[in-house]
Design an enzyme around this catalytic site. Structure first.
Site, PDB file in Angstrom:
ATOM      1  N   ASP A  26       0.833  -1.214   0.000  1.00 50.10           N
ATOM      2  CA  ASP A  26       0.000   0.000   0.000  1.00 50.10           C
ATOM      3  C   ASP A  26       0.864   1.258   0.000  1.00 50.10           C
ATOM      4  O   ASP A  26       1.971   1.268   0.543  1.00 50.10           O
ATOM      5  CB  ASP A  26      -0.918  -0.028   1.234  1.00 50.10           C
ATOM      6  CG  ASP A  26      -2.046   0.988   1.118  1.00 50.10           C
ATOM      7  OD1 ASP A  26      -2.419   1.345  -0.022  1.00 50.10           O
ATOM      8  OD2 ASP A  26      -2.557   1.427   2.161  1.00 50.10           O
ATOM      9  N   HIS A  31       2.090   3.582  -9.046  1.00 51.55           N
ATOM     10  CA  HIS A  31       1.872   2.151  -9.321  1.00 51.55           C
ATOM     11  C   HIS A  31       3.031   1.586 -10.147  1.00 51.55           C
ATOM     12  O   HIS A  31       3.519   0.493  -9.880  1.00 51.55           O
ATOM     13  CB  HIS A  31       0.549   1.937 -10.059  1.00 51.55           C
ATOM     14  CG  HIS A  31      -0.659   2.277  -9.238  1.00 51.55           C
ATOM     15  ND1 HIS A  31      -0.825   1.830  -7.949  1.00 51.55           N
ATOM     16  CD2 HIS A  31      -1.761   3.030  -9.517  1.00 51.55           C
ATOM     17  CE1 HIS A  31      -1.983   2.291  -7.469  1.00 51.55           C
ATOM     18  NE2 HIS A  31      -2.556   3.026  -8.399  1.00 51.55           N
ATOM     19  N   LEU A  63      10.403 -20.585  -5.058  1.00 51.34           N
ATOM     20  CA  LEU A  63       9.402 -19.767  -4.367  1.00 51.34           C
ATOM     21  C   LEU A  63       8.012 -19.909  -4.999  1.00 51.34           C
ATOM     22  O   LEU A  63       7.865 -19.856  -6.218  1.00 51.34           O
ATOM     23  CB  LEU A  63       9.831 -18.294  -4.446  1.00 51.34           C
ATOM     24  CG  LEU A  63       8.829 -17.277  -3.882  1.00 51.34           C
ATOM     25  CD1 LEU A  63       8.761 -17.369  -2.365  1.00 51.34           C
ATOM     26  CD2 LEU A  63       9.203 -15.863  -4.320  1.00 51.34           C
TER      27      LEU A  63
HETATM   28  C1  IPE Z   1      -5.431  -2.659   0.032  1.00 48.73           C
HETATM   29  O1  IPE Z   1      -5.098  -1.330  -0.217  1.00 48.73           O
HETATM   30  C2  IPE Z   1      -5.473  -3.417  -1.241  1.00 48.73           C
HETATM   31  C3  IPE Z   1      -4.185  -3.611  -1.919  1.00 48.73           C
HETATM   32  C4  IPE Z   1      -3.022  -3.247  -1.462  1.00 48.73           C
HETATM   33  C5  IPE Z   1      -4.259  -4.266  -3.189  1.00 48.73           C
HETATM   34  P1  IPE Z   1      -6.212  -0.194  -0.325  1.00 48.73           P
HETATM   35  O2  IPE Z   1      -5.501   1.073  -0.521  1.00 48.73           O
HETATM   36  O3  IPE Z   1      -7.206  -0.568  -1.345  1.00 48.73           O
HETATM   37  O4  IPE Z   1      -6.893  -0.285   1.119  1.00 48.73           O
HETATM   38  P2  IPE Z   1      -7.792   0.748   1.920  1.00 48.73           P
HETATM   39  O5  IPE Z   1      -8.963   1.067   1.048  1.00 48.73           O
HETATM   40  O6  IPE Z   1      -6.969   1.936   2.203  1.00 48.73           O
HETATM   41  O7  IPE Z   1      -8.156   0.019   3.154  1.00 48.73           O
HETATM   42  C1  IPE Z   2      -1.689   0.223  -3.347  1.00 48.42           C
HETATM   43  O1  IPE Z   2      -1.467   1.585  -3.399  1.00 48.42           O
HETATM   44  C2  IPE Z   2      -1.962  -0.355  -4.715  1.00 48.42           C
HETATM   45  C3  IPE Z   2      -3.364  -0.769  -4.919  1.00 48.42           C
HETATM   46  C4  IPE Z   2      -4.289  -0.797  -4.010  1.00 48.42           C
HETATM   47  C5  IPE Z   2      -3.722  -1.164  -6.270  1.00 48.42           C
HETATM   48  P1  IPE Z   2      -2.662   2.636  -3.343  1.00 48.42           P
HETATM   49  O2  IPE Z   2      -3.081   2.944  -4.738  1.00 48.42           O
HETATM   50  O3  IPE Z   2      -3.743   2.163  -2.465  1.00 48.42           O
HETATM   51  O4  IPE Z   2      -1.924   3.887  -2.718  1.00 48.42           O
HETATM   52  P2  IPE Z   2      -2.506   4.911  -1.650  1.00 48.42           P
HETATM   53  O5  IPE Z   2      -2.997   4.100  -0.484  1.00 48.42           O
HETATM   54  O6  IPE Z   2      -3.613   5.649  -2.330  1.00 48.42           O
HETATM   55  O7  IPE Z   2      -1.341   5.773  -1.302  1.00 48.42           O
HETATM   56 MG    MG Z   3      -4.108   2.413  -0.482  1.00 54.36          MG
END
Ligand code: IPE
Ligand code: IPE
Ligand code: MG
Length: 245
Positions: free
Chosen positions: A21, A38, A132
């Site tokens: 995240d 990303h 792995l």
């Molecule tokens: C969790 O991250 C899902 C992934 C890392 C794929 P999110 O960014 O979607 O989670 P919330 O919404 O902050 O809980």
């Molecule tokens: C995690 O990063 C990747 C996915 C959930 C696809 P985020 O896109 O949730 O990044 P933040 O949480 O908005 O910084």
């Molecule tokens: Mg996120």
């Protein structure tokens, strides 16, 4: 000195799960579009896959796209799917050369055809590898998984293939998406949030949780070693007392 040298290789978790995240916030801090975050999230994926293989972690499960992530702006969802395809294409030879066995958990029927095709191809190509076990959680959520398991079990029961009294942890586990993956001993979440966001709810019953403020694109091998080292400092009691261990 690298933290790697401090790790006890005999006491590694067999299975590490990671909630990757913080890509969006990483990009926003730089004043660029979320997608840039990303794209820069691919490097740490490569790093943790490599490090896991080198150390001898047997299973690595990465939360890449949740059921709830389908509700993001359509352009972001589309761009993420495209990134997934291009990354799999680019990395597939190296993964195979490194003896990685690739799989996914989640409702991949929801993914675009091209994405599914790339996934199928990489699964097939790496199916006999013995290094792995890398699982990507795609269009995954734990509640989706648990409800599907209950539905499938109900259908087997109605067909007379299973009796209610036979449903123990082993039987139930065999209906989950992780049926051939042991429970993770360690769950890591980057990006500063201290929540589980519908990831592996059943399987993390006794996992050690490690939260770090590092945003995913900044997560390095050293950060991974730090998480593993922290894991090794914990006393896992499973309900018993210290004295009993
Ligand atoms: C969790 O991250 C899902 C992934 C890392 C794929 P999110 O960014 O979607 O989670 P919330 O919404 O902050 O809980
Ligand atoms: C995690 O990063 C990747 C996915 C959930 C696809 P985020 O896109 O949730 O990044 P933040 O949480 O908005 O910084
Ligand atoms: Mg996120």
């Amino acid at each position: 000195m690298s933290l790697k040298d401090k790790l006890d290789l005999k006491e590694l978790p067999r299975h590490v799960a990671i909630i990757m995240d913080g890509n969006g916030r990483w990009a926003r801090k730089k004043g660029v579009a979320r997608m840039f975050g990303h794209r820069n999230g691919v490097t740490p994926v490569r790093e943790v896959v490599e490090a896991s293989g080198e150390l001898g972690v047997e299973y690595l499960t990465l939360y890449a796209f949740s059921t709830e992530n389908w509700s993001r702006p359509p352009e972001e969802v589309k761009a993420l799917m495209a990134l997934l395809v291009s990354t799999i294409k680019k990395e597939s030879k190296k993964l195979d050369d490194n003896n990685v066995r690739f799989s996914t958990i989640g409702d991949i029927s929801q993914l675009p055809n091209v994405t599914r095709e790339q996934i199928r191809h990489l699964k097939e190509k790496t199916s006999t590898n013995t290094g792995l076990n890398l699982a990507l959680a795609l269009s995954y959520s734990a509640r989706w998984e648990i409800l599907k398991a209950v539905r499938d079990l109900m259908n087997e029961a109605l067909d007379g293939k299973v009796k209610a009294a036979d449903i123990d942890e082993e039987k139930f586990g065999s209906f989950l998406a992780t049926s051939d993956i042991p429970d993770p001993e360690l769950l890591i979440r980057t990006g500063g949030e201290q929540r589980v966001s519908n990831f592996l709810l059943y399987q993390i019953a006794y996992s050690e949780l490690f939260f770090t403020d590092k945003l995913w694109p900044d997560f390095s091998k050293e950060d991974y070693y730090a998480a593993l080292l922290d894991f090794q400092s914990r006393e896992r009691r499973f309900g018993k007392t210290s004295e009993q261990l």
